[in-house]
Design a protein around this motif. Structure first.
Motif, mmCIF file in Angstrom:
data_model
loop_
_atom_site.group_PDB
_atom_site.id
_atom_site.type_symbol
_atom_site.label_atom_id
_atom_site.label_comp_id
_atom_site.label_asym_id
_atom_site.label_seq_id
_atom_site.Cartn_x
_atom_site.Cartn_y
_atom_site.Cartn_z
ATOM 1 N N ALA A 179 91.154 49.966 36.561
ATOM 2 C CA ALA A 179 91.373 48.526 36.502
ATOM 3 C C ALA A 179 91.968 48.119 35.159
ATOM 4 N N CYS A 180 91.476 48.712 34.076
ATOM 5 C CA CYS A 180 92.019 48.425 32.747
ATOM 6 C C CYS A 180 93.493 48.809 32.677
ATOM 7 N N ILE A 197 92.368 46.477 44.474
ATOM 8 C CA ILE A 197 91.004 46.543 43.959
ATOM 9 C C ILE A 197 90.605 48.007 43.845
ATOM 10 N N PHE A 198 89.992 48.364 42.726
ATOM 11 C CA PHE A 198 89.432 49.703 42.517
ATOM 12 C C PHE A 198 87.914 49.595 42.640
ATOM 13 N N HIS A 199 87.294 50.566 43.314
ATOM 14 C CA HIS A 199 85.855 50.426 43.534
ATOM 15 C C HIS A 199 85.214 51.772 43.848
ATOM 16 N N ALA A 253 88.039 45.260 39.634
ATOM 17 C CA ALA A 253 87.138 46.365 39.959
ATOM 18 C C ALA A 253 85.873 45.820 40.587
ATOM 19 N N PHE A 254 85.301 46.590 41.524
ATOM 20 C CA PHE A 254 84.006 46.279 42.126
ATOM 21 C C PHE A 254 83.111 47.508 42.007
ATOM 22 N N VAL A 255 81.885 47.282 41.537
ATOM 23 C CA VAL A 255 80.889 48.349 41.490
ATOM 24 C C VAL A 255 79.538 47.756 41.865
ATOM 25 N N THR A 256 78.592 48.617 42.127
ATOM 26 C CA THR A 256 77.261 48.141 42.472
ATOM 27 C C THR A 256 76.414 48.018 41.217
ATOM 28 N N ILE A 282 88.917 42.135 35.480
ATOM 29 C CA ILE A 282 87.724 41.469 36.010
ATOM 30 C C ILE A 282 86.881 42.511 36.727
ATOM 31 N N LEU A 283 85.641 42.643 36.288
ATOM 32 C CA LEU A 283 84.684 43.549 36.918
ATOM 33 C C LEU A 283 83.673 42.724 37.685
ATOM 34 N N PHE A 284 83.599 42.930 39.005
ATOM 35 C CA PHE A 284 82.593 42.299 39.853
ATOM 36 C C PHE A 284 81.476 43.307 40.118
#
Length: 549
Positions: free
Chosen positions: A59-60, A23-25, A72-75, A98-100
Motif C-alpha cells: 500500500a505504501c 486494495i491490498f489485504h 490496505a485492509f487487515v484484521t 490508508i490502513l483499515f
C-alpha cells in the motif's frame, strides 16, 4: 446514494467515490462485510497477500507510485501490529496511505477481548491521523477526510479502526464525492527573497527530496537549475526526484555518498532544500547540514507549514507543492551562478557512478549493475534495507519519477512487496526487486502474491550469508568479534522455483549478464540468486580494511 446499506457496502462505495481502484489485504473475519461488498465491486482490484507486513509495504509503494492513498485492509491484533511497519515507512517516506483495521465489536471494547488493541492510541505516534468509526452513517465523512489528510500538506498514512458490528449495521448514508487537490503556490515575496539570496551566493547547492515530485515537476526544476548553473543533489533514496541525466544533477546524499559531493555541501554558502525534510540519513546525523547551519543560508521549501522551522532554522521558508514551486522558479529572472559549479558537480557524479572492475572479487556487484543498466535502463528499482542497496544507489542511473521505491525509514523486507505493487500499477515497465539475504526472508513469501496476481517482476537476491550492515558496524566497533550476524541460508533459487518462479544462481561476474538475459527472455516472476563474499561489504571498502583501521 442514500438508500439503506450495510456499513461494509457504504465503505466500499465511498472508496470507489474517492478514486480507489486497488486494495491490498490479508483477509480477516473482522471485516467480512467489506469483503462481501468487494465481491460485487469490479472497480476495485483486490490483491490478496501472505502477511500483513507485505500488505503495508504494498500500500505504501502504491501510494508512492500514484500520489493517491494506497489502501490496505487487515484484521485486528496481530494483523494490525504486523501492518504497522508499513504505516511507519509511509510516515517517514511522506507517502499517502490508508490502513483499515477490522476491530472488535463496540459492545466488547475495553475487556481485552480476542485480539483487542486500542488502535487510535497504538497508531497515533506512527500516523498523521488514527481514528475509529463508531457510526456507519458517518463512514462517507471519515473516508473523505482520510483521503484528504493522507494527500495534503506532507503526505502520510491514516489508520481507521472498523468495529465488526458497525460494518454490519444497515443505515442510510450520503456518499461524498472527491475534492479537488488543493495546491499551494509559493509566496511572491518569499520567491523574491530567494532570488536575491541565490544571486548573492558564491557556492549555492540545491537538495531535492520528499514527496510530491512528478516527472514534470522534476524536469521543470531541472531546467531552472540548468539555466542558472545550480548543482542539485538528491536526498536519501530520492534519486528519481530530478532527472539524473540533467547537467545540473550532482548525485545523492545518504549512506556512502560521493566524498566530493559531501565536500561541496559542506562548502556551500547557501542550501536550497526543496521538498526534503533534511532528515538524519540525508544529513549524516544532522552534521552535514546542522539545524542552525552557521555560515550557511538555508532556503527551505516544503508543502507542509508544519515542517518549516520544525527542526531547521530557515532563513527563508516557502510553503509550496513541488510543481508550483518548480514552475515559479523556472519563471524567475535569477541570473546565472558564477563558476560553472553545476557542470563540475555533474562530471564528478558521472565519474563516481561509473563502476570500474574490482580486482580479486568473484562476483563484482558493480559490474552486475552495469549489465542491468544496459539491458533495462528504465526499470523501477525496489529495495529494502541493507548494504547490498549501496551498489545500486551509487551506480544505477534512476529514470523519471517513479523509478526508485526504497524506504527512507530503513525497513527490511520492503523490496519484494513494493515490486509487486509497482508492477501491478505499471504493467508495461520493467520492475526489479533487490533484496539481501536477510532482507529477502522478511517478506519473500510475497513471491506467492506476485505469481498469483501475475506481477512479472525480476527479483535479485544478494546473498553474503550475513546481516551485512550490522556486520559492518560490528567490525568497526568490535573487530573480528562476530556475534549474532551470521546467517545460514536456503538455496534461494530452489526456493524461488518452489513458488513457481524461474530461477538461477550466479557465483561469478561473467555468469551474471547471460543469466540476466535468460531471465529477461522469460515471462513470469524471475529470481536471480547472487552468491557474494561478505568480505566485500560495500562498494568502497572491505571487512579487512575496516578491521585494519
Amino acid at each position: 446514494m442514500t438508500e439503506k446499506r450495510t456499513g461494509g457496502r457504504i465503505l466500499v462505495d465511498n472508496l470507489v467515490a474517492q478514486g480507489c481502484d486497488r486494495i491490498f489485504h490479508v483477509p480477516g473475519e473482522s471485516f467480512l462485510a467489506v469483503l462481501d461488498a468487494l465481491h460485487d465491486t469490479p472497480q476495485i482490484d483486490l490483491v490478496t497477500c501472505r502477511q500483513e507486513g507485505g500488505v503495508g509495504f504494498m500500500a505504501c509503494a502504491d501510494g508512492a507510485m500514484t500520489g493517491r492513498p494506497g489502501v490496505a485492509f487487515v484484521t485486528r491484533g496481530p494483523g494490525a501490529t504486523n501492518a504497522s511497519i508499513g504505516v511507519h515507512v509511509a510516515m517517514q517516506d511522506s507517502q499517502p496511505m490508508i490502513l483499515f483495521i477490522g476491530d472488535v465489536d463496540r459492545g466488547m471494547r475495553d475487556r481485552e477481548g480476542f485480539q483487542e488493541v486500542d488502535f487510535p492510541a497504538f497508531f497515533s505516534p506512527l500516523a498523521k491521523w488514527a481514528t475509529r468509526i463508531e457510526d456507519a452513517a458517518r463512514i462517507p465523512e471519515y473516508v473523505a477526510r482520510a483521503w484528504n489528510v493522507a494527500t495534503h500538506g506532507r503526505p502520510g498514512p491514516v489508520v481507521i479502526a472498523l468495529p465488526e458490528d458497525m460494518l454490519c449495521d444497515v443505515v442510510e448514508a450520503m456518499d461524498r464525492p472527491p475534492l479537488p487537490r488543493i495546491t499551494q503556490a509559493p509566496d511572491r515575496h518569499a520567491m523574491q527573497a530567494m532570488a536575491a539570496l541565490i544571486e548573492q551566493a558564491e557556492r549555492p547547492v540545491a537538495i531535492v527530496g520528499g514527496a510530491g515530485w512528478t516527472a514534470s515537476a522534476g524536469a521543470t526544476f531541472a531546467a531552472f537549475a540548468e539555466r542558472i548553473g545550480l548543482p542539485v543533489a538528491s536526498a536519501f533514496r530520492r534519486q528519481d526526484a530530478l532527472p539524473t541525466g540533467s547537467p545540473a544533477y550532482a548525485g545523492n546524499l545518504g549512506y556512502g555518498p560521493n566524498p566530493k559531493l559531501v565536500s561541496r555541501i559542506k562548502g556551500a554558502d547557501l542550501i536550497l532544500a526543496v521538498g526534503a525534510r533534511l532528515g538524519e540519513a540525508t544529513t549524516d546525523g544532522y552534521t552535514l547540514i546542522t539545524p542552525d547551519h552557521p555560515r550557511q543560508t538555508l532556503i527551505h521549501v516544503h508543502p507542509d507549514p508544519g515542517e518549516l522551522g520544525r527542526v531547521y532554522r530557515a532563513d527563508v521558508a516557502i510553503c509550496a507543492d513541488m510543481a508550483s514551486f518548480a514552475g515559479a522558479a523556472a519563471q524567475s529572472n535569477i541570473g546565472a551562478i558564477r563558476g560553472g559549479a553545476a557542470t563540475e558537480a555533474h562530471a564528478e557524479w558521472l565519474d563516481w557512478s561509473t563502476p570500474s572492475p574490482r580486482e580479486g572479487v568473484a562476483l563484482d556487484l558493480g559490474q552486475c549493475v552495469a549489465a542491468m543498466r544496459e539491458r533495462i535502463p528504465q526499470a523501477i528499482i525496489c529495495n529494502g534495507a541493507g548494504n547490498f542497496s549501496g551498489w545500486w544507489h551509487r551506480y544505477w542511473r534512476y529514470g523519471a519519477q517513479p523509478s526508485q521505491l526504497a524506504p527512507t525509514a530503513g525497513a527490511m523486507g520492503y523490496g519484494v512487496p513494493a515490486a509487486v505493487a509497482a508492477k501491478l500499477r505499471a504493467p508495461d515497465r520493467a520492475v526489479v526487486a533487490l533484496a539481501g539475504d536477510g532482507d529477502f526472508l522478511m517478506n519473500g513469501q510475497e513471491l506467492a502474491t506476485a505469481v498469483q496476481h501475475g506481477a512479472d517482476i525480476l527479483v535479485v537476491v544478494i546473498d553474503n550469508g550475513a546481516y551485512g550492515t550490522i556486520r559492518m558496524h560490528q567490525e568497526r566497533e568490535y573487530p573480528a568479534r562476530l556475534s549474532g550476524t551470521t546467517l545460514h541460508n536456503p538455496d534461494f533459487a530452489a526456493l524461488g522455483r518452489a513458488f513457481g518462479c524461474w530461477a538461477e544462481s550466479v557465483e561469478r561476474t561473467e555468469e551474471f549478464a547471460p543469466a540476466l538475459d535468460r531471465a529477461l527472455a522469460t515471462s513470469g516472476v524471475r529470481l536471480l540468486h547472487l552468491k557474494t563474499d561478505v568480505e566485500v561489504i560495500t562498494p568502497a571498502t572491505t571487512i579487512g580494511a575496516i578491521r585494519n583501521r
